[in-house]
Design an enzyme around this catalytic site. Structure first.
Site, PDB file in Angstrom:
ATOM      1  N   PRO A 129     -23.005 -57.525 -21.991  1.00  0.00           N
ATOM      2  CA  PRO A 129     -21.980 -57.411 -23.025  1.00  0.00           C
ATOM      3  C   PRO A 129     -22.530 -57.403 -24.449  1.00  0.00           C
ATOM      4  O   PRO A 129     -22.002 -56.715 -25.327  1.00  0.00           O
ATOM      5  CB  PRO A 129     -21.094 -58.640 -22.774  1.00  0.00           C
ATOM      6  CG  PRO A 129     -21.235 -58.900 -21.312  1.00  0.00           C
ATOM      7  CD  PRO A 129     -22.660 -58.557 -20.986  1.00  0.00           C
ATOM      8  N   GLU A 154     -27.412 -44.264 -20.404  1.00  0.00           N
ATOM      9  CA  GLU A 154     -28.849 -44.085 -20.145  1.00  0.00           C
ATOM     10  C   GLU A 154     -29.612 -43.723 -21.419  1.00  0.00           C
ATOM     11  O   GLU A 154     -30.560 -42.928 -21.400  1.00  0.00           O
ATOM     12  CB  GLU A 154     -29.078 -43.084 -19.023  1.00  0.00           C
ATOM     13  CG  GLU A 154     -28.529 -43.625 -17.706  1.00  0.00           C
ATOM     14  CD  GLU A 154     -28.947 -42.854 -16.479  1.00  0.00           C
ATOM     15  OE1 GLU A 154     -30.091 -42.365 -16.437  1.00  0.00           O
ATOM     16  OE2 GLU A 154     -28.119 -42.748 -15.556  1.00  0.00           O
ATOM     17  N   GLY A 185      -7.127 -22.931 -27.057  1.00  0.00           N
ATOM     18  CA  GLY A 185      -5.946 -23.286 -27.831  1.00  0.00           C
ATOM     19  C   GLY A 185      -5.136 -24.391 -27.175  1.00  0.00           C
ATOM     20  O   GLY A 185      -5.673 -25.354 -26.654  1.00  0.00           O
ATOM     21  N   THR A 194     -22.044 -48.747 -13.328  1.00  0.00           N
ATOM     22  CA  THR A 194     -21.519 -47.625 -12.561  1.00  0.00           C
ATOM     23  C   THR A 194     -21.546 -47.953 -11.076  1.00  0.00           C
ATOM     24  O   THR A 194     -22.564 -48.408 -10.553  1.00  0.00           O
ATOM     25  CB  THR A 194     -22.354 -46.367 -12.828  1.00  0.00           C
ATOM     26  OG1 THR A 194     -22.259 -46.017 -14.202  1.00  0.00           O
ATOM     27  CG2 THR A 194     -21.866 -45.201 -11.977  1.00  0.00           C
ATOM     28  N   SER A 235     -28.313 -50.850 -26.294  1.00  0.00           N
ATOM     29  CA  SER A 235     -29.564 -50.184 -26.638  1.00  0.00           C
ATOM     30  C   SER A 235     -30.721 -51.174 -26.736  1.00  0.00           C
ATOM     31  O   SER A 235     -31.866 -50.844 -26.418  1.00  0.00           O
ATOM     32  CB  SER A 235     -29.403 -49.430 -27.967  1.00  0.00           C
ATOM     33  OG  SER A 235     -28.460 -48.386 -27.831  1.00  0.00           O
ATOM     34  N   ALA A 272     -28.243 -52.400 -12.872  1.00  0.00           N
ATOM     35  CA  ALA A 272     -27.643 -53.344 -13.809  1.00  0.00           C
ATOM     36  C   ALA A 272     -28.664 -53.789 -14.845  1.00  0.00           C
ATOM     37  O   ALA A 272     -29.479 -54.684 -14.590  1.00  0.00           O
ATOM     38  CB  ALA A 272     -27.067 -54.548 -13.067  1.00  0.00           C
ATOM     39  N   GLN A 275     -11.171 -25.303 -28.078  1.00  0.00           N
ATOM     40  CA  GLN A 275     -10.680 -24.570 -29.252  1.00  0.00           C
ATOM     41  C   GLN A 275     -10.298 -23.135 -28.887  1.00  0.00           C
ATOM     42  O   GLN A 275      -9.246 -22.633 -29.304  1.00  0.00           O
ATOM     43  CB  GLN A 275     -11.763 -24.567 -30.342  1.00  0.00           C
ATOM     44  CG  GLN A 275     -11.309 -24.016 -31.678  1.00  0.00           C
ATOM     45  CD  GLN A 275     -10.326 -24.944 -32.392  1.00  0.00           C
ATOM     46  OE1 GLN A 275     -10.217 -26.115 -32.049  1.00  0.00           O
ATOM     47  NE2 GLN A 275      -9.620 -24.413 -33.362  1.00  0.00           N
ATOM     48  N   GLY A 294     -33.719 -41.238 -14.763  1.00  0.00           N
ATOM     49  CA  GLY A 294     -32.274 -41.179 -14.878  1.00  0.00           C
ATOM     50  C   GLY A 294     -31.809 -40.210 -15.939  1.00  0.00           C
ATOM     51  O   GLY A 294     -30.756 -39.575 -15.803  1.00  0.00           O
TER      52      GLY A 294
END
Length: 404
Positions: free
Chosen positions: A146, A386, A362, A177, A150, A142, A359, A261
């Site tokens: 909020p 990460e 299709g 996570t 970065s 953790a 792609q 990580g």
């Protein structure tokens, strides 16, 4: 690549040293174990768990029993006692079957166990690492809040000492996570306000203690079977014995753990990309248009050639980063640049390869009848968590130039 020998120079290691990718029997063994479990147990349920957003708890527990949740954890702490290259090989196999399951594997191995092994006390290693490595409990990490992603040092979560010398923690963390299902968390909080990163400390949180609250599970675009949520600590009392490392050294611990990580996320990206590439090869042979397999058309061939080049580059750079991590552990030194290069190249390769795979397939690539659309959705997160691609470029440039 198993058994092949490849030598590449590594800039941060002495110039005369080279990467040698002749895999050991132990490395190939854990790769085979991971591949077998991924094919038999993970892949068959991946689409269903993704659709329901259901955490793969039973598979995670079995992976712990197989040694996959603590690959680099020494045997005395309940792990497999292997090296970073073995971890990468196993991660790729799991991610090729289901990225969400590999996310849980990556956090447990890289972010939780790695940090405590490097900075924890003997008591902390025995108490917390063993349970995670053996699949008896799930770990989390953790750092993000909020208002700070970065810019991780701009956190608001606070920890203050009480009269007993323990720490009372208040604050919120986001995008955690395994937050809804984890037992233990390595968490970062401000212990000395006003001095930025130097005022951050690391703590080990037991989610079953009073004061811990997990929020709703986030409805994500991809890796949907990996449970993610916001957490809140309200007057949570953390024992002074559960401080990880030195008080005030938490930010450097966080950044060092993220280096490891990023190798895990690079491995995840390689696994996703490989699955998409292999599916595309088969489709290009089987699918016919204008009376010919579409793999005979030059535009399809060009895409396949570029996919192959990007996949190989990502794979080799990820193995190089793992090797550099192992060298750093044995001889000192750093591997942050290699980790960031691998994470950046592999994540962007995964996004590009899955895009091209959809792609080439299709309309069927856009359908949930095939796993291609899941690979495409899952690949995107590897460019974000990460450390975003933008952050990786900053890290790489600063490390190379020495400028801040």
């Amino acid at each position: 690549m198993a058994g092949d020998s490849l030598k590449l120079p590594v800039s941060v290691i002495e110039p005369e040293h080279f990467v040698d990718f002749r895999f050991t029997e132990d490395q190939l063994s854990i790769q085979a174990i991971a591949r077998d479990f991924a094919l038999k147990r993970i892949a068959p349920v991946a689409a269903e768990l993704d659709a329901r957003g259901e955490f793969p708890l039973d598979n995670i527990r079995e992976m712990g029993q197989l040694g996959l949740m603590g690959i680099e954890v020494p045997e005395e702490y309940g792990g497999a006692g292997m090296d970073p290259v073995a971890y990468v090989l196993a991660m790729i196999e799991v991610a090729a079957a289901d990225a969400a399951t590999s996310t849980v594997m990556s956090v447990n191995n890289s972010l939780f166990c790695n940090g405590i092994l490097k900075h924890g006390t003997e008591e902390q290693k025995q108490k917390y690492v063993r349970a995670i490595a053996q699949g008896e409990a799930i770990g989390a990490y953790a750092l993000t809040e909020p208002q700070s992603g970065s810019d991780a040092s701009a956190m608001h979560t606070r920890a203050t000492r009480n009269e007993n010398g323990d720490w009372v923690i208040n604050g919120k963390k986001s995008w955690i996570t395994s937050g809804p299902v984890c037992r233990y968390i390595v968490l970062f909080a401000i212990t000395t306000p006003g001095i930025g990163a130097k005022g951050v400390s690391a703590f080990i949180i037991d989610t079953q203690k009073p004061g811990f609250h997990a929020g709703k599970t986030e409805p994500k675009l991809g890796i949907r079977a990996s449970a993610t949520c916001e957490i809140e600590l309200n007057e949570y009392v953390c024992s002074k014995d559960d401080v990880l490392g030195e008080v005030g050294k938490g930010f450097s611990i966080a950044m060092g753990v993220l280096d490891a990580g990023r190798i895990g996320i690079a491995s995840q990206a390689v696994g996703i990309a490989r699955a998409a590439y292999e599916a595309t090869l088969q489709w290009s042979r089987d699918r016919k248009a204008f009376g010919h397999p579409i793999g005979t058309f030059q535009m399809t061939q060009a895409k396949i050639a570029d996919m192959k080049c990007k996949l190989d580059a990502a794979t080799l750079l990820t193995l190089r980063a793992a090797w550099a991590k192992g060298e750093a552990e044995r001889n000192g030194g750093r591997f942050g640049t290699e980790a960031s290069v691998a994470k950046l190249v592999a994540s962007e390769a995964a996004m590009w390869i899955t895009h091209q795979a959809v792609q080439i397939h299709g309309g069927m690539g856009y359908s949930k009848e095939l796993p291609l659309e899941r690979y495409f959705r899952d690949a995107k997160i590897t460019e974000i968590y990460e450390g975003t691609s933008e952050i990786q470029r900053i890290v790489i440039a600063r490390n190379e130039t020495g400028l801040r």
